[in-house]
Design an enzyme around this catalytic site. Structure first.
Site, PDB file in Angstrom:
ATOM      1  N   SER A 221      30.037  69.813  89.153  1.00 47.82           N
ATOM      2  CA  SER A 221      30.393  71.220  89.253  1.00 47.82           C
ATOM      3  C   SER A 221      31.304  71.430  90.648  1.00 47.82           C
ATOM      4  CB  SER A 221      29.097  71.993  89.614  1.00 47.82           C
ATOM      5  OG  SER A 221      28.400  71.868  90.956  1.00 47.82           O
ATOM      6  N   ASP A 222      32.070  72.638  90.508  1.00 46.22           N
ATOM      7  CA  ASP A 222      32.666  72.964  91.751  1.00 46.22           C
ATOM      8  C   ASP A 222      31.432  73.267  92.710  1.00 46.22           C
ATOM      9  OD1 ASP A 222      34.353  73.787  93.832  1.00 46.22           O
ATOM     10  OD2 ASP A 222      35.546  74.828  92.460  1.00 46.22           O
ATOM     11  N   TRP A 223      31.487  73.587  94.135  1.00 41.82           N
ATOM     12  CA  TRP A 223      30.332  73.550  94.840  1.00 41.82           C
ATOM     13  C   TRP A 223      29.761  74.614  94.666  1.00 41.82           C
ATOM     14  CZ3 TRP A 223      31.830  68.798  94.539  1.00 41.82           C
ATOM     15  CH2 TRP A 223      31.549  67.879  95.467  1.00 41.82           C
ATOM     16  N   ALA A 225      28.891  76.058  91.774  1.00 39.71           N
ATOM     17  CA  ALA A 225      29.081  76.731  90.837  1.00 39.71           C
ATOM     18  C   ALA A 225      27.899  76.547  89.628  1.00 39.71           C
ATOM     19  CB  ALA A 225      30.328  76.086  90.077  1.00 39.71           C
TER      20      ALA A 225
END
Length: 781
Positions: A221-223, A225
């Site tokens: 995941s993006d941080w 997200a």
């Protein structure tokens, strides 16, 4: 070969789910009894930060991704990747978070500079080269952000509605190319696509990425997200980062025990993590690949000069064989903008500014600021300043300017809770008597003392300001002090931290000496240009205009830079303008100057590469990876503002050059070198184009041969007037003839219509210097 299934059988459920969530900001936990060490990740589009973005541990800063794409050279991209793989190994990093392959859908996109191109083929080939280079070191990559994160406005929550054909032909295509090239990781975006958050978008992450494309790596995941325990688990996500606000851990284990998430889903994720660990040497006794070391300065210099796009030249460049008086003008000539804001930022070991580079190359150089677009005062540095000492209590070090930043692990191996105070101290000896302006910028509580005067004590932000706003939108406070020339004065800036908040800092001591106002500075620059043989004006964007976290509100250069260029050009017809911006800006004076050189964000070797190109020691090798508009309203896509939480990509496949109906200022693929080329012959089949060309100029040079396709038969399928199908570069000395073979992938002819289909009929195949500069055309079936 590691027996991953055997290791999987030795793990408990709690151990399995522990591997799927960050143990801190950057890493996954170790499990020693199966030989698994902690996997460490780091931001890395232009350099590798490591687990802390700290000034005592600098990172090589390569030119921006738009610059790398402007080289049109996948082999050079691989070299850049090898350098960052080397850096990652040096910093103990297993996985680099990059490259970014979201497309240049609109020039207003805030992270435009961190992406490659408006074209999916060029983006995919440059990204594939970069990924191969990094992974040669046994360091993983995570191509990002899957998918639709082509703008920054409301990126955490916006629903991006992309028609299926555009999704397949444009936005997914670079990701598919990286998977085909063997990439080991993909980062999932914050946004939703067609109604489903990407962190739990099973159709895109599971059905297409993993099953259809056969991707065997990890989806991270993006941080922050990932927000839903079961949805993310069933939607194809493998790793949720970071530790804070993580929906997995014990909650994921409980979801398995309750039957909401099948254990087979968890096992597939763990296999992928263990496979990645084996690939990067963090599992068992897997050997680390041995790769010949690279010189970071040399690679940074070569990428920069190869990326510079000479957009206009009346013959003034190169400045070879002369000894001119050179006027260097512009605040950004001295305070170079070498990289973009946000995740792409690193602390380089040094920066060669345009002014420094030009002074090293020419004997007679004079400088004037002219116009200063920076909304904040520049960091204190240069003549009159002593060393800048940083005291964190248990650790002390020095920085080259009055700016100190870190993100993640603090400097010196200190723990976050070890730091309650940062003290920056120095001594300043003014060269001029008068009113000196000092400034604090950053986030937190500060105290500034100059001599015996306490100028400020307090916080720059209102209470309750969010951490993201603190990082991306620092504040500034200014103070005026009258100082006599030649008398040293102590300057001390203190920043206090609340307990547990020292995992990030962004503190700058700014300074401006006495001098003329804005109009006076422009007048000084015009007078200097008038008495010089050539004027080099450096203009560009600032961190407050072009950065992660927000989109651009205007394509105009900030401040009075346009006025500066126009007035300097009126005073000296030999005016060369260097545009220091990561993405397109408007250049209303472009046809009134002698030369325009687009240098992007050129990395730590900026000035050295610029001087080499200006003198003709090196050729400006770049071609535009995206179209530069004459007027903002001419862009086929401009708006980035969602409506009711959604943004519709209603233009379909017609972005970038595919959608242009007006004549742009500089077309896709364009760029001048220091020689000329004739295209002598072209032959083609459905699988290959063969082009013969001759260097007809007086210098050795490089040409990027671009192949475009056009559908000749009138059918009901909407297609662009022409589209990029392949490219390759050639080099030749004066008078030399060379032949290049350019493969044509089957996908270049295909469209998405419920599946990949090749419309029958005849096509025009064109070999071109740029999309608006065709040289030879043949028909193929």
């Amino acid at each position: 070969m590691t027996d991953i299934d055997h290791l999987l059988d030795r793990l408990t459920l709690d151990e399995k789910v522990s591997l799927l969530a960050g143990q801190d900001f950057w890493s996954l936990p170790a499990i020693p009894h199966i030989g698994l060490r902690s996997l460490v990740m780091s931001d890395g589009p232009v350099g590798v930060r490591g687990t802390g973005w700290a000034p005592d541990d600098p990172s090589i800063a390569l030119p921006s991704p738009t610059a790398l794409a402007a080289s049109w050279d996948p082999a050079l991209a691989a070299e850049a990747g090898r350098l960052l793989g080397q850096e990652a190994r040096h910093k103990g990093v297993h996985v680099v978070l990059g490259p970014t392959v979201n497309l240049h859908r609109t020039p207003r996109g805030g992270r435009h500079f961190e992406c490659y191109s408006e074209d999916p083929l060029l983006t995919g080939e440059i990204a594939a080269g970069f990924v191969r280079g990094v992974q040669e070191h046994g360091v993983g990559t995570t191509v990002k952000h899957l998918v639709g994160n082509d703008f920054e406005t409301d990126r955490m929550t916006v629903d991006v509605r992309i028609p299926e054909r555009a999704l397949r032909e444009l936005y997914l295509a670079p990701f598919e190319r990286v998977v085909e090239a063997g990439g080991w990781g993909v980062m999932s975006a914050y946004n939703s696509v067609n109604g489903t958050s990407m962190a739990q978008n099973g159709r895109l992450q599971d059905e297409i990425l993993k099953r259809e494309w056969g991707f065997d790596g990890v989806v991270v995941s993006d941080w922050r997200a990932a927000r839903d325990t079961v949805g993310a688990a069933l939607g194809g996500l493998d790793i949720a980062m970071p530790a804070m606000d993580n929906p997995w851990g014990p909650r994921l284990a409980e979801a398995v025990r309750s039957g909401s998430v099948p254990i087979e889903v968890i096992d597939d994720k763990v296999r992928r993590v263990l496979r990645l660990a084996a690939r990067v040497g963090a599992l068992g006794d897997a050997p680390v690949p041995v790769v010949a070391p690279l010189d970071g300065d040399e690679v940074a210099h070569r990428v920069a000069s190869r990326s510079f796009v000479l957009a206009r030249n009346d013959g003034t460049l190169p400045l070879a064989g002369t000894d001119p008086v050179v006027a260097v003008i512009g605040a950004l000539a001295q305070d170079a903008r070498v990289l973009g804001g946000g995740s792409a930022q690193v602390a380089p070991p040094h920066v060669i500014s345009p002014l420094d580079g030009i002074r090293a190359a020419f004997d007679r150089v004079e400088y004037a600021i002219g116009a200063d677009p920076r909304p904040f005062l520049p960091a204190a540095q240069g003549p009159g300043w002593s060393e800048f000492r940083i005291d964190l209590g248990a650790y002390r070090f020095e920085v080259p300017t009055g700016a100190v930043r870190w993100l993640g692990d603090p400097p010196g191996g200190l723990a976050v809770n070890d730091i309650s105070l940062l003290e920056l101290s120095t001594t300043y000896t003014p060269a001029t008597t008068g009113d000196h302006v000092f400034a604090i910028s950053g986030f937190g509580a500060f105290e500034l003392t100059v001599g015996d005067q306490k100028l400020y004590q307090g916080s720059l932000h209102p209470p309750g300001t969010g951490r993201a706003d603190l990082l991306l939108h620092p504040r500034e406070q200014r103070f005026t002090v009258t100082l006599p020339a030649g008398v040293p004065v102590a300057v001390t800036l203190r920043q206090s931290f609340e307990p547990g908040t020292a995992h990030s800092a962004g503190t700058t001591l700014g300074h401006r000496p006495p001098g003329p106002d804005e109009s006076g500075m422009i007048a000084e620059a015009v007078a200097l240009a008038a008495r010089s043989d050539v004027a080099v004006v450096v203009v560009g964007t600032t961190e407050q205009v072009e950065s992660e976290g927000f989109d651009r509100t205007s394509l105009a250069l900030p401040g009075r830079q346009d006025e500066l260029v126009a007035r300097v050009a009126a005073a000296n017809p030999r005016t060369v303008v260097v545009v220091n911006a990561g993405s397109p800006v408007l250049l209303p004076w472009a046809e009134d100057v002698a030369a325009v050189l687009l240098t992007w964000f050129p990395g730590q070797e900026a000035g050295a590469a610029l001087a080499a190109v200006l003198t003709g020691a090196e050729e400006p090798g770049g071609r535009l990876p995206t179209t530069w508009p004459r007027r903002a309203e001419d862009c086929p896509v401009l708006a980035v503002e969602p409506r009711d939480g959604a943004l519709a990509y209603s233009e379909g496949i017609f972005i970038g050059y595919r959608g242009w109906t007006e004549r742009p200022l500089y077309a896709f693929g364009s760029g001048l070198g220091y020689t000329s080329w004739s295209y002598d012959a072209l032959s083609a089949s459905a699988t290959e184009a063969v082009v013969t060309l001759t260097n007809t100029g007086e210098r050795a040079g490089r040409e990027v041969v671009q192949i475009y396709l056009s559908a000749l038969e009138d059918d009901e399928i909407e297609r662009p007037e022409r589209w990029l199908a392949g490219f390759a570069s050639v080099e030749a000395v004066p008078g030399e003839t060379v032949t290049v073979r350019i493969p044509l992938p089957e996908r270049a002819f295909q469209i998405w219509d419920g599946g990949w289909k090749t419309p029958p009929g005849r096509y025009a195949l064109t070999a071109a210097h740029a999309i608006d500069d065709p040289r030879r055309t043949v028909e193929i079936g």
